[in-house]
Design a protein around this motif. Sequence first.
Motif, PDB file in Angstrom:
ATOM      1  N   TYR A 174       0.752  -1.313   0.069  1.00 22.52           N
ATOM      2  CA  TYR A 174       0.080   0.039  -0.139  1.00 22.52           C
ATOM      3  C   TYR A 174       0.841   1.133  -0.001  1.00 22.52           C
ATOM      4  N   PRO A 175       1.113   1.851  -1.152  1.00 20.44           N
ATOM      5  CA  PRO A 175       2.053   2.899  -1.211  1.00 20.44           C
ATOM      6  C   PRO A 175       1.565   4.121  -0.600  1.00 20.44           C
ATOM      7  N   GLU A 176       0.010   4.066  -0.288  1.00 22.07           N
ATOM      8  CA  GLU A 176      -0.794   4.994   0.571  1.00 22.07           C
ATOM      9  C   GLU A 176      -0.150   5.287   1.745  1.00 22.07           C
ATOM     10  N   ILE A 177       0.234   4.162   2.327  1.00 21.81           N
ATOM     11  CA  ILE A 177       0.664   4.303   4.063  1.00 21.81           C
ATOM     12  C   ILE A 177       1.995   4.987   3.883  1.00 21.81           C
ATOM     13  N   LYS A 178       2.029   6.174   4.719  1.00 19.40           N
ATOM     14  CA  LYS A 178       3.052   6.863   4.862  1.00 19.40           C
ATOM     15  C   LYS A 178       3.737   6.379   6.343  1.00 19.40           C
ATOM     16  N   GLU A 179       2.838   5.837   7.251  1.00 13.53           N
ATOM     17  CA  GLU A 179       3.623   5.591   8.515  1.00 13.53           C
ATOM     18  C   GLU A 179       2.627   4.652   9.379  1.00 13.53           C
ATOM     19  N   ILE A 180       3.372   3.585   9.915  1.00 15.77           N
ATOM     20  CA  ILE A 180       2.519   2.628  10.765  1.00 15.77           C
ATOM     21  C   ILE A 180       3.419   2.784  12.081  1.00 15.77           C
ATOM     22  N   ASP A 181       2.560   2.682  13.203  1.00  8.21           N
ATOM     23  CA  ASP A 181       3.251   2.896  14.368  1.00  8.21           C
ATOM     24  C   ASP A 181       2.506   1.910  15.500  1.00  8.21           C
ATOM     25  N   LEU A 182       3.197   0.625  15.845  1.00  6.56           N
ATOM     26  CA  LEU A 182       2.836  -0.034  16.740  1.00  6.56           C
ATOM     27  C   LEU A 182       3.099   0.067  18.082  1.00  6.56           C
ATOM     28  N   ASN A 183       2.652   0.801  18.961  1.00  5.47           N
ATOM     29  CA  ASN A 183       3.462   0.941  20.256  1.00  5.47           C
ATOM     30  C   ASN A 183       2.839   1.245  21.324  1.00  5.47           C
ATOM     31  N   PRO A 184       2.883   0.498  22.204  1.00  7.28           N
ATOM     32  CA  PRO A 184       3.643  -1.036  22.004  1.00  7.28           C
ATOM     33  C   PRO A 184       2.995  -2.163  21.624  1.00  7.28           C
ATOM     34  N   VAL A 185       3.854  -3.075  21.358  1.00  9.52           N
ATOM     35  CA  VAL A 185       3.374  -4.565  20.923  1.00  9.52           C
ATOM     36  C   VAL A 185       3.930  -5.221  22.082  1.00  9.52           C
ATOM     37  N   ILE A 186       2.880  -5.994  22.640  1.00  6.30           N
ATOM     38  CA  ILE A 186       3.261  -6.751  24.053  1.00  6.30           C
ATOM     39  C   ILE A 186       3.776  -8.270  23.560  1.00  6.30           C
ATOM     40  N   VAL A 187       4.916  -8.591  23.749  1.00  7.84           N
ATOM     41  CA  VAL A 187       5.341  -9.975  23.179  1.00  7.84           C
ATOM     42  C   VAL A 187       5.527 -10.756  24.540  1.00  7.84           C
ATOM     43  N   ARG A 188       4.965 -11.917  24.590  1.00  5.62           N
ATOM     44  CA  ARG A 188       5.219 -12.883  25.554  1.00  5.62           C
ATOM     45  C   ARG A 188       5.776 -14.224  25.219  1.00  5.62           C
ATOM     46  N   ASP A 189       5.875 -15.129  25.949  1.00  4.41           N
ATOM     47  CA  ASP A 189       6.372 -16.333  25.319  1.00  4.41           C
ATOM     48  C   ASP A 189       5.467 -17.300  24.547  1.00  4.41           C
ATOM     49  N   ASP A 190       4.500 -16.917  24.415  1.00  2.00           N
ATOM     50  CA  ASP A 190       3.626 -17.647  23.574  1.00  2.00           C
ATOM     51  C   ASP A 190       2.757 -16.841  22.531  1.00  2.00           C
ATOM     52  N   GLY A 191       3.311 -15.863  22.038  1.00  2.00           N
ATOM     53  CA  GLY A 191       2.707 -15.067  21.218  1.00  2.00           C
ATOM     54  C   GLY A 191       2.745 -13.500  21.497  1.00  2.00           C
ATOM     55  N   LEU A 192       1.894 -12.689  20.845  1.00  2.00           N
ATOM     56  CA  LEU A 192       1.994 -11.365  21.255  1.00  2.00           C
ATOM     57  C   LEU A 192       0.762 -10.637  20.854  1.00  2.00           C
ATOM     58  N   ASP A 193       0.521  -9.447  21.270  1.00  2.00           N
ATOM     59  CA  ASP A 193      -0.680  -8.703  21.283  1.00  2.00           C
ATOM     60  C   ASP A 193      -0.151  -7.106  20.758  1.00  2.00           C
ATOM     61  N   ILE A 194      -0.970  -6.455  19.937  1.00  2.00           N
ATOM     62  CA  ILE A 194      -0.634  -5.088  19.529  1.00  2.00           C
ATOM     63  C   ILE A 194      -1.436  -4.074  20.378  1.00  2.00           C
ATOM     64  N   ALA A 195      -1.038  -3.480  21.207  1.00  2.00           N
ATOM     65  CA  ALA A 195      -1.783  -2.654  22.156  1.00  2.00           C
ATOM     66  C   ALA A 195      -2.113  -1.469  21.716  1.00  2.00           C
ATOM     67  N   ASP A 196      -1.479  -0.702  20.687  1.00  3.01           N
ATOM     68  CA  ASP A 196      -1.909   0.368  19.930  1.00  3.01           C
ATOM     69  C   ASP A 196      -1.297   0.649  18.702  1.00  3.01           C
ATOM     70  N   VAL A 197      -2.526   0.960  17.871  1.00  4.74           N
ATOM     71  CA  VAL A 197      -2.143   0.989  16.313  1.00  4.74           C
ATOM     72  C   VAL A 197      -2.283   2.362  15.808  1.00  4.74           C
ATOM     73  N   ARG A 198      -1.333   3.085  15.214  1.00  5.64           N
ATOM     74  CA  ARG A 198      -1.498   4.222  14.366  1.00  5.64           C
ATOM     75  C   ARG A 198      -1.166   4.142  13.006  1.00  5.64           C
ATOM     76  N   ILE A 199      -1.949   4.424  12.001  1.00  8.19           N
ATOM     77  CA  ILE A 199      -1.545   4.342  10.553  1.00  8.19           C
ATOM     78  C   ILE A 199      -2.098   5.521   9.803  1.00  8.19           C
ATOM     79  N   ILE A 200      -0.841   6.284   9.279  1.00 10.27           N
ATOM     80  CA  ILE A 200      -1.002   7.544   8.837  1.00 10.27           C
ATOM     81  C   ILE A 200      -0.744   7.265   7.189  1.00 10.27           C
ATOM     82  N   LEU A 201      -1.883   7.904   6.291  1.00 16.83           N
ATOM     83  CA  LEU A 201      -1.755   7.867   5.224  1.00 16.83           C
ATOM     84  C   LEU A 201      -0.802   9.120   4.540  1.00 16.83           C
ATOM     85  N   GLY A 202      -0.193   9.008   3.206  1.00 19.36           N
ATOM     86  CA  GLY A 202       0.386   9.985   2.728  1.00 19.36           C
ATOM     87  C   GLY A 202      -0.281  11.172   2.221  1.00 19.36           C
TER      88      GLY A 202
END
Lengths: 713, 713
Positions: A685-713
């Motif tokens: 997707y060339p439209e996407i200028k920026e993706i910010d996954l902050n934080p991603v919480i990683v455990r020993d058996d997988g992970l979860d994305i706690a916050d998603v920010r996607i900015i278009l150009g």
Amino acid sequence: MGENTDNFSFLEPNTIAVVGASNDPQKRGYQAIERLKQDGFPLSKIYPINPKNSEICGLKAYASVLDVGEAIDLALVCTPAKTVPQVVEDCGKVGIPCCVVVSAGFAEEGDIGKAIENAMLENAKKSNVRIIGPNTNGMFNTHKNVNLLGLDNVPKGKVGIISQSGNILLSLVNEAVINGNVGFSTFIGVGNQSDLNISDYVEALCEDEYTACIFIYAEGFKDGKKFLSTVKKAVSKKPVMLYKSGRTQQGQIAASSHTGALAADYKMTHDVLRQAGVTVLDKTANMACIADALIKCPKANGRRVAVLTDGGGHGTITVDSLVREGMELAELSDQTVKKLQAILPPTANTMNPVDVCGQTDRDATPSAQCVEILLQDPNIDIVLITGMWGGFHIRFSSDMLESEIKAANAIIDCAQKYNKPVLMQSLYTPEQAQPLMILREGGIPIYMHVETCVFAAKAVANYSADCKKLAKEKEYNTLNKVPKVQSLIDTVYQEKRTALLEHEGRDFLRHHNISMTNEFVIENESQINSLPEEITKQTVAVKLLSEDILHKSEAKGVFLNVKGKDEIREAYKHILQNAKSYNHDARILGVMVVPMLESGVEVILGAYRDESFGPVVMFGLGGVFVEVFEDVAFRSVPVSPIEAKAMINQIHASALLHGARNTKPIDEDALTELIFSISAIMQTYPEIKEIDLNPVIVRDDGLDIADVRIILG
Amino acid sequence: MGENTDNFSFLEPNTIAVVGASNDPQKRGYQAIERLKQDGFPLSKIYPINPKNSEICGLKAYASVLDVGEAIDLALVCTPAKTVPQVVEDCGKVGIPCCVVVSAGFAEEGDIGKAIENAMLENAKKSNVRIIGPNTNGMFNTHKNVNLLGLDNVPKGKVGIISQSGNILLSLVNEAVINGNVGFSTFIGVGNQSDLNISDYVEALCEDEYTACIFIYAEGFKDGKKFLSTVKKAVSKKPVMLYKSGRTQQGQIAASSHTGALAADYKMTHDVLRQAGVTVLDKTANMACIADALIKCPKANGRRVAVLTDGGGHGTITVDSLVREGMELAELSDQTVKKLQAILPPTANTMNPVDVCGQTDRDATPSAQCVEILLQDPNIDIVLITGMWGGFHIRFSSDMLESEIKAANAIIDCAQKYNKPVLMQSLYTPEQAQPLMILREGGIPIYMHVETCVFAAKAVANYSADCKKLAKEKEYNTLNKVPKVQSLIDTVYQEKRTALLEHEGRDFLRHHNISMTNEFVIENESQINSLPEEITKQTVAVKLLSEDILHKSEAKGVFLNVKGKDEIREAYKHILQNAKSYNHDARILGVMVVPMLESGVEVILGAYRDESFGPVVMFGLGGVFVEVFEDVAFRSVPVSPIEAKAMINQIHASALLHGARNTKPIDEDALTELIFSISAIMQTYPEIKEIDLNPVIVRDDGLDIADVRIILG
């Protein structure tokens, strides 16, 4: 630009016109002609161009290239900037495919110069003339006696140089003359790169049979993305070394003040260059020493080094230096230790470093035997010899020379036989002692200093690993676009927004098979009553959804650890209130209710588009690690799974991911997959200028994305 | 040992006996005599000792030192180890004050050798003979023609060397010959240091009039504490440089395998050496270049550097290097900029770096004018000239030589006039171009590489700051011992414990005016009822008190965020239960109740006694910063308030203490005072083996110590 470098070989012109030829020894138009003559370039193939003289440097001169009447392969242009557009047009008229424009006074000197440069370029395109420069200090090809710089002491050899600074070339040439270890095949001063650019030159040197190793001095990259793909291809054929100057912010200011080049973040630049297999140098002074090893040494299977020393001091500082540079000290096999003990005195150290302990003070033979024993050991990838080898006959007794020469030849033979890199540091290197020169000729690089020798060994190990890695790399195609995602993007554009709301961002990722917990959007209070039990029984986070408030926390738009409908309602009200008082005019959709996540290690995953290098993915640990320690890893898109894993392990804090402080190691595969997916999304997707996954919480058996920010150009 | 170095001058012997003199050119007993003869040491003052020959190297030989019948200042001993105790005894009999024992086969080769070394030492003490070595490769003093190493190419000069490795000396000598920038006054190979040690040699070289700068190659320190105090005194007279090898764990193993020296943690060693004003080198290869600057340059007022360049490339990499090394780019005053603009072309960069932009390609004069303008600016402490200066006549036109020589003399004059350090990097250094050699002679250090030049400038700035700092330093006396504290220590010893219980530790600190919140000790449940309101109304921590359980958390002996008597009682019961199941036989005093602390930045403050350097204080941020990043600072006791503040600002994470991430800056004064107090306590109570305050919670208005651990020796 730069598409047609195959059509002509500017590195090997058979006929040269010198526009601005001169009889004044101070002028480039004199120096270049004299150099060509002295180097044996055929006199009849040099065409001095000067409207005022009929003879220059003893050669027939012409008023213009139009008058020569012979095919000319290349024109060196030394006339003032304002004359150059016309000169280039003339060159085009008589079919000269390439001009080396050493004149200055173009874009680097402001708007008037910029206009002249544009006029020159237009004429060049019109008439199919390619331009090296302008504002270049020229080029040379020692193997074809083409030295357009007028430099008189360039040692012939295998290193091809591409440089944004002429003085740096002078330093390198001087360095090489002193060290005597490498020489040069070609040099290209890139100048303003208004037509041909660094990538074109890399392609040319990659094809050049006389160039075994490429060195680039760069202050910035006009088209970093192109450069990365070009250089990746070149690296599979020959090593490419690069020094990027303007590494600090102040250095960037200094650099841009004299080239105007775009200076990207050094850390990012370093990482993406390494990803492409570039040997990134820490200082230009090491260039010749590292090139020597890259040219001479066979590939190393790994980074396990055995050190052979004739004195404790050098052995110790070699080990210190190896460890500091991330090399491994090989563990010698029992068999190797036994074999060493059989030929060394009982006081000798047969661990690594192996210290011959005086055994070679009378006869150098045992050292060659030791080298062979070490090379036989499958646990050893590289052998470093350190101390005063090759100078025993100077230090102890001149009659040792014979045994040193014999041992030198034996070392050369067994390095070839076992096909492993052998490098040597000897304090007698500056004396150019005969046994050392035999080794150097025979393919063993020789160094004065332990640290340089270690840098060189590291460069060989890295280059070997890079080639292996690049050979395995596949093409990574874009993903199939998901229609729902595309229509989401369209909607955002239609609504004249640039940021996706968080639930939209979560949906975006979900559509690309990134697992996310369910969120519930509350647009009005009454919807809280119909929230399902699965969510009202859990502890949840309530987060503001507003296209006009990007910094939710700052606006007090995030409530954590909320439980049950009543608390959710309470949070909802507060958040709406807070948002209004933060920005009265903000459009507010409502809030998002989402389960609180299990704890784990917090990491940050981001992506953005760099002006030069294109899409780039960034990974680091959360919080202070990124902000204070700048402990982050970058890769250019596409990021292969191997590179994704390498990013995770590159950061200094990686120990925290692998079970430091009594925690379980994180699920590296899940994180690798997420990095890979984010890279693929950026690619798709060339439209996407920026993706910010902050934080991603990683455990020993997988992970979860706690916050998603996607900015278009 | 080492008390009487003033009584004799082993560096300047007027008469020398060579015990083990030989006619075999391979032997030290031959080489040393021949070297003495060739260097012009009076023939009549050399006494070869050899029982089998009456003539050695053309000189009359004696069977024993007992037969010489003249006063002998020094004996070089080259005979096998087992003969040495007798030789030393004989030397004592005839009043020889010092033996240089080059023989090997002593403690470094195991128990038998150790016994011989002890016997030698006993004889030496008995008869007042001081020993250099054994197992040394000797010593030289070039200014007195005493070269007991037999080395034939040692350039005379001002650097005095003390080294634990002979080969490293060879490297340094070779390096100096090549560079031509420094020479050597003296060399001492320390060998096994069984009598005289590194500290004694530092004292001697500090007094030596021919030595302007001391360099030490050390693999470890037998008495680090003594070394620090000796070197601190020396630094106020002349710069002391040091390279510590065995910096990594593997390097330490390599080093100890051939010297048996004690290898302390490198980070700690580095910090305490810097505290003492030592110029710690990163690599031995830089020694000569840095020594040259330290000898030649006047002290710098600060670290603000102005760069003058004749080409963009060198200017840029110089700035990069300066910033990386923590130097500051000077901000030129408006007046300076105006003055520069008046003599440079309009395209020249008159910011820092100042780029003359071709103005010196025909005439070097403007460069000297620029240097003077820069030196006049009070915002500039150091001037670096970089590029191809001194080689203009080589690069451009030989008739520029005259103007370069003139400019060189002008630069020398103004460096002296303004008394500021001026250093130069020129790519024509290896050519030893005449203008460069004039500068070098005139006190301007000259370097081939930008990085070395920057290292040297940094060393000058650091040494200048060190001298200023040491001059201000006061004596720090021990505290007045508090009787209650002393009796607490006695009680702990009487009870055959080593650890103070936490409430005892808190009391200890309180008695030394370190503010602590009140804790309440509960030895039986009923005491909980009588806890005062001030504590039962607060949120508290309840912590196990047991002399047998040091790791309270591991034993689940800490309950946090407890409120009210009921919860305290609950916690008390659980803790006692947990402690019993963790260690059934543990003596348990009870629990301690203490208010929970306000949040803040968590730091760690520790102190311990290093085997070599004595008491040492350590500071770092809590948690991962210490464990994963090893981001800590060390100082030896006594730690002055200035050094305490420096520790706080030295760690990489210090930004977190000064208001990063939107927090208020911490109370630096409170933390400084605490570090100073802990140092004073370590100094006052030699019984204390270790103090561990972890964490200390620092806020913007003070701090609290959350956990105290004090261990006695």
